[in-house]
Design an enzyme around this catalytic site. Structure first.
Site, PDB file in Angstrom:
ATOM      1  N   LYS A  66     -59.896  28.859  -0.966  1.00 54.18           N
ATOM      2  CA  LYS A  66     -59.084  28.962   0.246  1.00 54.18           C
ATOM      3  C   LYS A  66     -59.431  30.250   0.988  1.00 54.18           C
ATOM      4  CE  LYS A  66     -54.165  28.840   1.613  1.00 54.18           C
ATOM      5  NZ  LYS A  66     -52.782  28.703   1.094  1.00 54.18           N
ATOM      6  N   SER A 111     -50.157  25.152   2.854  1.00 55.04           N
ATOM      7  CA  SER A 111     -51.182  25.710   3.713  1.00 55.04           C
ATOM      8  C   SER A 111     -52.581  25.521   3.162  1.00 55.04           C
ATOM      9  CB  SER A 111     -50.912  27.203   3.923  1.00 55.04           C
ATOM     10  OG  SER A 111     -50.926  27.911   2.689  1.00 55.04           O
ATOM     11  N   SER A 130     -47.443  25.698  -1.217  1.00 60.50           N
ATOM     12  CA  SER A 130     -48.764  25.386  -0.679  1.00 60.50           C
ATOM     13  C   SER A 130     -49.782  24.976  -1.732  1.00 60.50           C
ATOM     14  CB  SER A 130     -49.307  26.591   0.104  1.00 60.50           C
ATOM     15  OG  SER A 130     -48.473  26.870   1.205  1.00 60.50           O
TER      16      SER A 130
END
Length: 601
Positions: free
Chosen positions: A77, A151, A175
């Site tokens: 990420k 997210s 998330s």
């Protein structure tokens, strides 16, 4: 032929068959080029750099599977540093290029894993839906009209679409779990502090967690064990204090009455009810609990003073670059400007009051089983109402880090609309390993496959089995394997098969001469880089373990055996003098292969 979903078992088998990390990298490059979702990556590692990384790994560790994650491709990420790749947090103006890896990425790379790229996210990890990025909105792998969840949106889609074997996300409000539910994946949300956050851009520093998306619970746990460990550079890093859960008589708390809220989504509600019944069939006792204090704690994360932590993370940048923020993200973060120190202390007091109320609920249940997300939405619907709909996604996730819990999100099946739902098992801090057997069993009994491949069989090698207190694990390598002549000595003593796996790469296997029935000798040779040898892990009652060990004849004995997931378990080893001049069968990969070869000849 590689399967659609790149789990650890299939990759290790591919490497045992002769494929190399360079072959796998070429497959990743081809799959990445064929992907129809342009919003997954912010920065993919260029093709030639991927090839160079594979070659460098082969030079460093030439033998297949000689490291716990040898040649395993993973994605990161883009709020977690990976050396040489830009970190943007989905804000181009914020971009910087780190010279060193984050602690977690460094540990995974040292174990042989290969970074394939930095993935898209809700900007500054603010959101649960995956639409708040100037790089586009990654879509559900099952329907491009629907959100992927955020997210950690791009990280989930890389695994669910078969581009990576696992990926890193982060989790403040859910998330690392919501995207797992919306893409038919496992989301490992560790106890806060178990994985160090050094090299990760904070959202709410006091409760952030780095998380893992994986096809199976077993894979996710193995990867977590490689990545975890205290890091003095992270002031919120913690030393693990593993906690247990009952193996028999487990009490699972479920939603009842007015706390069952699915916002009209009957399909996800039905999947939740089916998961409850599967848990009951697995032997758990289902109990009702009051979710209200957990829900009130969850509300503090965005409606209370904790939102000020998001401002603290980017305050200087916001002061000069407000126009570079996604409007919804900016609105949330700027909402913290009205919070005072008094608000912060009052919020902390309220959280502790609610924590005390939840203690009464934990007296009723050992584990909570909750919907991961109560529903899902189309991208169009989310963009039209970004705050309210996003808030609904976090109804059952936002409290978990504030109340210092461990959680594992697993698939729960598909509704009639062919969209997946998920459930999460949650328990107090440091029950990370103890939760895994239940989570694994719920995933397997859901029969929903892995990621985009709904028909995929979950590999037996990744199975996670609960072991009762008072049981001792032992690694067997030869005549005690399942189906072998001495296996009855284990089963007759009440032993249970925990898993089939491999040793690390520093072991050789020999045929011991003049043994009846035939037996091998397992020798550890430091510095040897082999492919690992197939073994089984069994669990014996403690008293039976003692009697079993007493019967082991020389030159065999019991010592610690290092496994391919980085753990060590007591198991059969051989004295080195006994294998001088003996037949070396290491290249066959294990005793079972040797016996099969011998019978065939």
């Amino acid at each position: 032929m590689l399967p659609t979903i790149l789990d650890l078992s299939s990759l290790r088998a591919a490497y045992r068959s002769g494929l190399t990390p360079l072959d796998i990298v070429e497959e990743v490059i081809a799959r990445r080029a064929a992907s129809k979702d342009p919003a997954i990556f912010i920065t993919p590692v260029p093709d030639d750099e991927l090839r160079s990384a594979a070659k460098a790994l082969m030079a460093r560790a030439p033998e297949a599977n000689s490291l716990p994650l040898w040649g395993v491709p993973f994605a990161v990420k883009d709020n977690i540093d990976a050396a040489g790749l830009p970190t943007t947090a989905a804000c181009p103006a914020y971009e910087y290029r780190p010279d060193v890896d984050s602690t977690v990425v460094a540990r995974l790379k040292a174990a042989g894993a290969i970074v394939i790229g930095k993935t898209n996210l809700d900007q500054f990890a603010t959101g649960l839906n995956g639409t708040r990025s100037p790089y586009g909105a990654p879509r559900s792998v099952f329907d491009k009209a629907y959100i992927s969840g955020g997210s950690s949106s791009g990280s989930a889609v890389t695994v669910a679409s078969g581009l990576a074997a696992f990926s890193l996300g982060t989790d403040t409000a859910g998330s690392g779990r919501v995207p797992a539910a919306l893409n038919n994946l496992v989301g490992i949300k560790p106890t806060p502090g178990l994985l160090p956050n050094t090299g990760a851009i904070p959202a709410c520093r006091s409760v952030d967690c780095i998380t893992i998306f994986a096809p199976t619970v077993g894979d996710g746990i193995a990867i977590r064990r490689v990545a975890e460990g205290f890091d003095a550079a992270d002031p919120f890093s913690r030393r693990a204090k593993p906690a247990t859960l009952p193996v028999s008589g487990l009490r699972i708390g479920v939603l009842t009455g007015v706390e069952r809220e699915f916002f009209g989504d009957k399909e996800v509600e039905a999947l939740y009810d089916q998961a409850i019944e599967r848990a009951r069939a697995l032997g758990a006792t289902i109990v009702a609990f009051d979710y209200a204090p957990f829900r009130e704690a969850a509300a503090l994360l965005y409606d209370g003073p904790w939102v000020a932590e998001r401002l603290a993370a980017v305050e200087d940048f916001l002061a000069t670059n407000a126009a570079d923020f996604d409007p919804t993200v900016r609105g949330i973060i700027e909402g913290a400007r009205g919070k005072s120190a008094v608000n912060a202390f009052n919020g902390r007091y309220r959280l502790e009051e609610l924590r005390r109320k939840t203690e009464a609920e934990w007296e009723k249940a050992d584990v909570l089983l909750l919907p991961t997300a109560p529903t899902t939405y189309t991208v169009a619907d989310m963009l039209a109402d970004p705050v309210v709909l996003n808030g609904r996604l976090g109804r059952y996730t936002n409290f978990v880090n504030l109340l210092d819990c461990a959680a594992i999100a697993v698939p729960a099946g598909f509704g009639n609309g062919n969209l997946p739902g998920g459930v999460t098992v949650i328990a107090p801090a440091f029950t990370d390993d103890a939760l895994a057997p239940l989570a694994d069993a719920l995933h397997r009994t859901a029969a929903s496959g892995m990621g985009i491949d709904r028909e995929a069989a979950i590999p037996e090698a990744s199975r996670v089995v609960a072991v009762d207190d008072g049981f001792v694990e032992i690694v067997v390598v030869g005549a005690h394997l399942t189906g072998m002549p001495l296996n009855h000595e284990l089963t007759g003593a009440g032993a249970r098969l925990v898993k089939t796996c491999s040793t690390s790469g520093e072991y050789r296997l020999f045929v011991l001469p003049d043994t009846v029935p035939p037996k091998p000798g397992l020798i550890r040779e430091p510095g040897f880089q082999g492919a690992g040898l197939e073994v089984e892990v069994w669990a014996l009652p403690a008293d039976a373990f003692g009697r079993f060990v007493q019967k082991i004849p020389a030159p065999l004995g019991i010592g610690k055996v290092a496994l391919d997931d980085g753990t060590s378990v007591s198991g059969f080893l051989c004295e080195a003098h006994a294998v001088k001049g003996a037949e070396d069968i290491t290249s066959l990969g294990g005793w079972r292969s040797y016996i099969s070869t011998r019978l065939a000849s």
